[in-house]
Design an enzyme around this catalytic site. Structure first.
Site, mmCIF file in Angstrom:
data_model
loop_
_atom_site.group_PDB
_atom_site.id
_atom_site.type_symbol
_atom_site.label_atom_id
_atom_site.label_comp_id
_atom_site.label_asym_id
_atom_site.label_seq_id
_atom_site.Cartn_x
_atom_site.Cartn_y
_atom_site.Cartn_z
ATOM 1 N N HIS A 143 1.587 1.651 -3.276
ATOM 2 C CA HIS A 143 0.518 2.539 -4.232
ATOM 3 C C HIS A 143 0.537 3.878 -3.894
ATOM 4 O O HIS A 143 0.137 4.695 -4.814
ATOM 5 C CB HIS A 143 -0.838 1.731 -3.599
ATOM 6 N N HIS A 198 0.856 -1.269 0.241
ATOM 7 C CA HIS A 198 -0.059 -0.095 -0.008
ATOM 8 C C HIS A 198 0.914 1.221 -0.044
ATOM 9 O O HIS A 198 0.495 2.205 -0.576
ATOM 10 C CB HIS A 198 -1.110 -0.094 1.286
#
Length: 381
Positions: free
Chosen positions: A260, A257
């Site tokens: 991301h 993440h």
């Protein structure tokens, strides 16, 4: 110094089922008498009739305002003002992540209950205690954390079955990261989004999420193509929404993440879904942690077959984009990023190396296993 406790949190109530939208009024009436509904026009066209029937049955007014675009600080502030001006006592985010994130943030600021009603199983955001706030241009700006989860999460699996396939694919990409990140956080001394250490319950739910996806993802996608609810789709909706949500929040996030978030800062990736960018982060994390070769290659094949990007090429980048990759890596390793939950120190250089390696590893695996050549994903949206 006192050690941090382990923390588990969850929504007060989670409701999932075929045609569950008819029941929204029943559950909302337990929270308030004057709800505010945030949704875009497309979503409203899908839910208005079912929702209105249920509201009329419970004697609730239908107060809907049009919400489109990203969850930005200004949109949240405007929604808070709307709540105060009209005496709304519960706020409902209907549809995608931006409406839901805005409802959570506005509900917290206005001190009223907040409710998540996703119309696709495209991410695990609906159950969580945080909102992702973006700039007007769609770049990641900040996480906002709240002292509790939504008071209600309701998801109608028939709506999921009728939504475009790409939404379920995006949710699978987001959810596949959950176990990979939770086990990395558990190996180290990581902190979860709850501000404590991960719980065994969070890790167990993350692993269950992983198992369901590997078992049922393709059959669930078949169900969406057919527009019907099957046990496989029901299982994957729960994995993408509830299990991934509880798993990441009480199990921990790590490199996937964070990468991301770094990719979100690259203009080339702005047309991609959250889950598509997360999948690149998951592969990069597996490379960085020296995952077993078979596990890495199986993951690349599985996520390629699901329809997720597994190369830089597919997200509009290439190994030669040194400046962009360095900017992505710098953002991914900023001081407050979840990448520091990895069980070893991570530098921007390691992230760049993993992203470059990912291109060549994925291309080799795709060739060896007879998978299609990488193509640009951004134009699909």
């Amino acid at each position: 110094m006192t050690a941090k406790p382990s923390i588990f949190s969850s929504p007060s109530r989670y409701v999932q089922g075929k045609n569950a939208m008819h029941e929204l009024g029943t559950y909302l009436k337990q929270l308030g008498k004057n709800p505010l509904l945030l949704s875009d026009d497309t979503v409203w066209g899908l839910v208005e009739d079912q929702l209105t029937d249920g509201f009329q049955k419970e004697g609730l007014p239908v107060n809907r305002v049009e919400f489109s675009g990203f969850a930005t600080a200004k949109r949240v502030d405007d929604t808070v003002q709307l709540i105060k001006d009209n005496g709304y006592d519960v706020v409902v985010g209907l549809g995608g992540g931006s409406a839901i994130d805005s409802a959570k943030a506005a509900g917290f600021q206005a001190d009223i209950p907040w409710v998540s009603v996703p119309t696709a199983a495209s991410s695990d955001a609906p159950t969580s205690t945080l909102s992702v706030i973006y700039t007007e241009d769609g770049a990641f700006e900040e996480y906002r954390f709240f002292p509790r989860n939504p008071d209600l999460v309701l998801i109608d699996t028939q709506l999921v079955a009728g939504a475009p396939e790409k939404f379920l694919v995006a949710g699978i990409g987001d959810a596949l990261a959950t176990w990979v990140e939770a086990r990395a956080t558990a190996k180290g001394n990581g902190t979860t989004m709850n501000g404590g250490h991960p719980t065994r319950a969070g890790a167990a739910l993350a692993e269950l999420c992983w198992d369901i996806l590997w078992n049922d993802a393709f059959a669930a996608l078949d169900a969406v193509r057919a527009g019907v609810v099957t046990p496989a789709l029901d299982a994957v909706v729960e994995a993408n929404t509830l299990l991934s949500g509880l798993g990441f929040e009480s199990g921990g996030l790590a490199a996937a993440h964070a990468i991301h978030d770094g990719l979100s800062a690259a203009e080339q990736t702005h047309g991609l879904s959250h889950g598509e960018k997360v999948n690149i982060g998951t592969i990069a994390q597996l490379i960085m942690e020296g995952a077993d070769t078979e596990e890495l290659e199986d993951f690349i094949e599985f996520s390629t077959r699901v329809g997720l990007p597994t190369t830089l090429t597919e997200v509009g980048l290439s190994p030669e984009d040194t400046d962009v990759l360095e900017a992505v890596a710098k953002a991914a390793t900023s001081e407050d990023e979840t990448i520091h939950n990895m069980p070893f120190p991570v530098t921007p250089e390691q992230v760049v190396e993993a992203l470059i390696t990912l291109e060549y590893t994925s291309r080799r695996v795709r060739e060896e296993r007879g998978l299609p050549e990488p193509k640009l994903y951004v134009n699909k949206h």
